[in-house]
Design a protein around this motif. Structure first.
Motif, PDB file in Angstrom:
ATOM      1  N   ASP A  65       0.835  -1.188   0.100  1.00  0.00           N
ATOM      2  CA  ASP A  65       0.031  -0.059   0.044  1.00  0.00           C
ATOM      3  C   ASP A  65       0.777   1.273  -0.034  1.00  0.00           C
ATOM      4  OD1 ASP A  65      -1.747   2.057   0.498  1.00  0.00           O
ATOM      5  OD2 ASP A  65      -2.927   1.032   2.147  1.00  0.00           O
ATOM      6  N   ARG A  66       1.210   1.856  -1.179  1.00  0.00           N
ATOM      7  CA  ARG A  66       1.873   2.945  -1.338  1.00  0.00           C
ATOM      8  C   ARG A  66       1.557   4.215  -0.527  1.00  0.00           C
ATOM      9  NH1 ARG A  66       4.328   3.567  -7.431  1.00  0.00           N
ATOM     10  NH2 ARG A  66       4.997   1.452  -7.351  1.00  0.00           N
ATOM     11  N   ALA A  67       0.368   4.473  -0.341  1.00  0.00           N
ATOM     12  CA  ALA A  67      -0.276   5.474   0.443  1.00  0.00           C
ATOM     13  C   ALA A  67      -0.018   5.150   2.013  1.00  0.00           C
ATOM     14  CB  ALA A  67      -1.952   5.665   0.380  1.00  0.00           C
ATOM     15  N   ALA A  68      -0.014   4.037   2.231  1.00  0.00           N
ATOM     16  CA  ALA A  68       0.380   3.616   3.860  1.00  0.00           C
ATOM     17  C   ALA A  68       1.735   4.016   3.975  1.00  0.00           C
ATOM     18  CB  ALA A  68      -0.086   2.205   4.129  1.00  0.00           C
ATOM     19  N   ILE A  69       2.571   3.425   3.272  1.00  0.00           N
ATOM     20  CA  ILE A  69       3.983   3.959   3.411  1.00  0.00           C
ATOM     21  C   ILE A  69       4.209   5.101   3.158  1.00  0.00           C
ATOM     22  CG2 ILE A  69       6.004   3.733   1.973  1.00  0.00           C
ATOM     23  CD1 ILE A  69       5.490   0.758   0.948  1.00  0.00           C
ATOM     24  N   ALA A  70       3.469   6.117   2.587  1.00  0.00           N
ATOM     25  CA  ALA A  70       4.022   7.586   2.330  1.00  0.00           C
ATOM     26  C   ALA A  70       3.751   8.410   3.647  1.00  0.00           C
ATOM     27  CB  ALA A  70       3.038   8.135   1.465  1.00  0.00           C
ATOM     28  N   VAL A  71       2.746   7.793   4.487  1.00  0.00           N
ATOM     29  CA  VAL A  71       2.703   8.592   5.937  1.00  0.00           C
ATOM     30  C   VAL A  71       3.432   8.018   7.109  1.00  0.00           C
ATOM     31  CG1 VAL A  71       0.252   9.410   5.126  1.00  0.00           C
ATOM     32  CG2 VAL A  71       0.644   7.111   6.197  1.00  0.00           C
ATOM     33  N   LEU A  72       4.018   6.648   6.754  1.00  0.00           N
ATOM     34  CA  LEU A  72       4.629   6.085   7.690  1.00  0.00           C
ATOM     35  C   LEU A  72       5.831   6.706   8.404  1.00  0.00           C
ATOM     36  CD1 LEU A  72       4.750   3.346   9.295  1.00  0.00           C
ATOM     37  CD2 LEU A  72       6.277   2.542   7.524  1.00  0.00           C
ATOM     38  N   PRO A  73       6.717   7.402   7.577  1.00  0.00           N
ATOM     39  CA  PRO A  73       7.816   8.148   8.268  1.00  0.00           C
ATOM     40  C   PRO A  73       7.394   9.252   9.215  1.00  0.00           C
ATOM     41  CG  PRO A  73       8.214   8.109   6.057  1.00  0.00           C
ATOM     42  CD  PRO A  73       6.680   7.427   6.076  1.00  0.00           C
ATOM     43  N   GLU A  74       6.327   9.936   9.115  1.00  0.00           N
ATOM     44  CA  GLU A  74       5.946  10.758  10.005  1.00  0.00           C
ATOM     45  C   GLU A  74       5.325  10.066  11.203  1.00  0.00           C
ATOM     46  OE1 GLU A  74       2.393  14.381  10.216  1.00  0.00           O
ATOM     47  OE2 GLU A  74       2.800  13.539   8.245  1.00  0.00           O
ATOM     48  N   PHE A 114       9.287  -6.677  -4.034  1.00  0.00           N
ATOM     49  CA  PHE A 114      10.359  -5.660  -4.649  1.00  0.00           C
ATOM     50  C   PHE A 114       9.872  -4.250  -4.662  1.00  0.00           C
ATOM     51  CE2 PHE A 114      12.049  -3.257  -8.372  1.00  0.00           C
ATOM     52  CZ  PHE A 114      13.158  -3.108  -8.008  1.00  0.00           C
ATOM     53  N   ASP A 115       8.599  -3.806  -5.126  1.00  0.00           N
ATOM     54  CA  ASP A 115       8.151  -2.640  -4.904  1.00  0.00           C
ATOM     55  C   ASP A 115       8.106  -1.975  -3.526  1.00  0.00           C
ATOM     56  OD1 ASP A 115       7.787  -2.797  -7.860  1.00  0.00           O
ATOM     57  OD2 ASP A 115       5.612  -2.899  -7.707  1.00  0.00           O
ATOM     58  N   ALA A 116       7.644  -2.769  -2.790  1.00  0.00           N
ATOM     59  CA  ALA A 116       7.630  -2.124  -1.391  1.00  0.00           C
ATOM     60  C   ALA A 116       9.050  -1.688  -0.947  1.00  0.00           C
ATOM     61  CB  ALA A 116       6.920  -3.328  -0.482  1.00  0.00           C
ATOM     62  N   VAL A 117      10.166  -2.765  -1.222  1.00  0.00           N
ATOM     63  CA  VAL A 117      11.613  -2.221  -0.821  1.00  0.00           C
ATOM     64  C   VAL A 117      11.806  -0.827  -1.451  1.00  0.00           C
ATOM     65  CG1 VAL A 117      14.012  -2.851  -1.254  1.00  0.00           C
ATOM     66  CG2 VAL A 117      12.139  -4.494  -0.735  1.00  0.00           C
ATOM     67  N   VAL A 118      11.513  -0.469  -2.692  1.00  0.00           N
ATOM     68  CA  VAL A 118      11.577   0.699  -3.297  1.00  0.00           C
ATOM     69  C   VAL A 118      10.970   1.774  -2.712  1.00  0.00           C
ATOM     70  CG1 VAL A 118      11.467   1.912  -5.545  1.00  0.00           C
ATOM     71  CG2 VAL A 118      12.370  -0.496  -5.656  1.00  0.00           C
ATOM     72  N   CYS A 119       9.752   1.551  -2.326  1.00  0.00           N
ATOM     73  CA  CYS A 119       8.898   2.408  -1.746  1.00  0.00           C
ATOM     74  C   CYS A 119       9.152   2.960  -0.372  1.00  0.00           C
ATOM     75  CB  CYS A 119       7.393   2.149  -1.984  1.00  0.00           C
ATOM     76  SG  CYS A 119       6.867   2.139  -3.434  1.00  0.00           S
ATOM     77  N   MET A 120       9.689   1.885   0.463  1.00  0.00           N
ATOM     78  CA  MET A 120      10.120   1.919   1.655  1.00  0.00           C
ATOM     79  C   MET A 120      11.579   2.895   1.905  1.00  0.00           C
ATOM     80  SD  MET A 120       8.212   1.004   4.211  1.00  0.00           S
ATOM     81  CE  MET A 120       8.954   0.497   5.620  1.00  0.00           C
ATOM     82  N   THR A 121      12.423   2.454   0.853  1.00  0.00           N
ATOM     83  CA  THR A 121      13.604   3.438   0.709  1.00  0.00           C
ATOM     84  C   THR A 121      13.460   4.655   0.251  1.00  0.00           C
ATOM     85  OG1 THR A 121      14.571   0.911   0.030  1.00  0.00           O
ATOM     86  CG2 THR A 121      15.706   3.187  -0.438  1.00  0.00           C
ATOM     87  N   ARG A 122      12.379   4.742  -0.656  1.00  0.00           N
ATOM     88  CA  ARG A 122      12.286   6.206  -1.063  1.00  0.00           C
ATOM     89  C   ARG A 122      11.702   7.147   0.152  1.00  0.00           C
ATOM     90  NH1 ARG A 122      12.335   8.021  -5.950  1.00  0.00           N
ATOM     91  NH2 ARG A 122      11.915   5.792  -6.930  1.00  0.00           N
ATOM     92  N   ALA A 123      10.759   6.445   0.937  1.00  0.00           N
ATOM     93  CA  ALA A 123      10.076   7.146   2.014  1.00  0.00           C
ATOM     94  C   ALA A 123      11.230   7.376   3.172  1.00  0.00           C
ATOM     95  CB  ALA A 123       8.864   6.441   2.641  1.00  0.00           C
ATOM     96  N   PHE A 124      12.079   6.604   3.448  1.00  0.00           N
ATOM     97  CA  PHE A 124      12.728   6.791   4.645  1.00  0.00           C
ATOM     98  C   PHE A 124      14.305   7.331   4.655  1.00  0.00           C
ATOM     99  CE2 PHE A 124       9.443   4.294   6.575  1.00  0.00           C
ATOM    100  CZ  PHE A 124       9.363   4.788   7.711  1.00  0.00           C
ATOM    101  N   LEU A 125      14.690   7.304   3.202  1.00  0.00           N
ATOM    102  CA  LEU A 125      16.011   7.634   2.994  1.00  0.00           C
ATOM    103  C   LEU A 125      16.356   9.285   3.540  1.00  0.00           C
ATOM    104  CD1 LEU A 125      18.826   6.981   1.716  1.00  0.00           C
ATOM    105  CD2 LEU A 125      17.866   7.698  -0.419  1.00  0.00           C
ATOM    106  N   PRO A 126      15.546  10.291   3.283  1.00  0.00           N
ATOM    107  CA  PRO A 126      15.805  11.367   3.801  1.00  0.00           C
ATOM    108  C   PRO A 126      16.050  11.632   5.258  1.00  0.00           C
ATOM    109  CG  PRO A 126      13.856  11.599   2.324  1.00  0.00           C
ATOM    110  CD  PRO A 126      14.156  10.022   2.580  1.00  0.00           C
ATOM    111  N   LEU A 127      15.351  10.746   6.076  1.00  0.00           N
ATOM    112  CA  LEU A 127      15.384  10.599   7.329  1.00  0.00           C
ATOM    113  C   LEU A 127      16.752   9.944   7.953  1.00  0.00           C
ATOM    114  CD1 LEU A 127      11.796   9.683   8.872  1.00  0.00           C
ATOM    115  CD2 LEU A 127      12.768  12.028   8.407  1.00  0.00           C
TER     116      LEU A 127
END
Length: 270
Positions: A65-74, A114-127
């Motif tokens: 769920d890309r939307a769930a990943i997007a709000v997870l870092p916050e 695979f896609d979740a690995v990419v999306c999680m990395t994109r979401a958390f890399l700035p932190l």
């Protein structure tokens, strides 16, 4: 990397290697943001980790769920204030040959593995880049090194994780973020028995294949977790888990095209 005082985001934390990794990290003094689709199993892991004296937050969600990943870092920042480790462990399996597997099932596996690995990395890399030292740990597989018959979808996903991790590592040279890719061999988890099976696959053949597979799943998940954690602490770029994975990785290096001739079972011939 010093684990004590760190905060790790760990997917697939409800069972298997994920649960044991959570407990190993907790014993080392690492705070945990745990993610799993199964809220009940996730709560069990969280309870065991809290008993070891660390701060734990639970995030029941589907990593596809890309939307769930997007709000997870916050949400993780609100609970822990920092992120030092991202461990992309969540994964699923899928039985059947390429012709037996539907488009929908193939896409389902790729979205999680695979896609979740990419999306999680994109979401958390700035932190992660804000920390003095941080690490991304991606779980590939022995089947990210070799390619047995009947595993086209799984191999595609795990080779993709391997390639993504290796290229990302080079791109992050000079930053505080390292990248580790993990290749577990036969770990005694439920991934084989819980694999999706395409409609129309012969049940007798399926059960025979499952029995053969489960005989190869011998290493306890706790032992695998200890090896992975030791690799993280030593800043290893690749961690191979199990003698089976180590031997087959060397065989693939020596005979990259013809290793299957020595292992007819991998080629679907026995």
């Amino acid at each position: 990397m010093k684990i004590v005082g760190c905060v790790a985001v760990l997917t697939g934390a409800g069972s298997g290697i994920g649960r044991e990794l959570a407990l190993a990290l907790a014993r080392s003094g690492c705070g945990l943001a745990l993610v799993d689709i199964n809220a009940v199993q996730l709560a069990e892991t969280a309870e065991q980790a809290r008993a070891l004296g660390v701060r734990v937050s639970e995030h029941p969600m589907d990593v596809a769920d890309r939307a769930a990943i997007a709000v997870l870092p916050e949400r993780v920042l609100a609970e822990h204030g920092q992120v030092d480790l991202l461990i992309n462990n969540a994964g699923v399996a899928l039985g059947g040959t390429f012709e037996q597997v539907s488009v929908e099932n193939f896409d389902w596996l790729m979205a999680i593995n695979f896609d979740a690995v990419v999306c999680m990395t994109r979401a958390f890399l700035p932190l992660l880049k804000q920390r003095p030292a941080a690490r991304i740990v991606n779980l590939s597989s022995l089947f990210g090194l070799i390619t047995p018959a009947g595993q086209t979808a799984y191999c595609a996903s795990k080779f993709a994780v391997r390639g993504f991790s290796n290229a990302l590592r080079l791109e992050l040279v000079g930053s505080p973020v390292g990248v580790t890719v993990v290749h577990p061999g036969g770990i005694a988890t439920a991934i084989a028995s819980s694999a999706r099976v395409p409609a129309g696959v012969n049940d007798a053949e399926l059960q025979a294949r499952l029995k053969r597979t489960e005989k190869l799943l011998r290493m306890p998940p706790a032992r695998a977790a200890d090896i992975i954690l030791r690799g993280i602490e030593r800043d290893r770029v690749r961690v191979i888990v199990g003698n089976d994975a180590l031997i087959l990785s060397w065989l693939e290096r020596l005979l990259p095209v013809n290793y299957w001739r020595l292992l007819p079972g991998l080629a679907g011939k026995g």
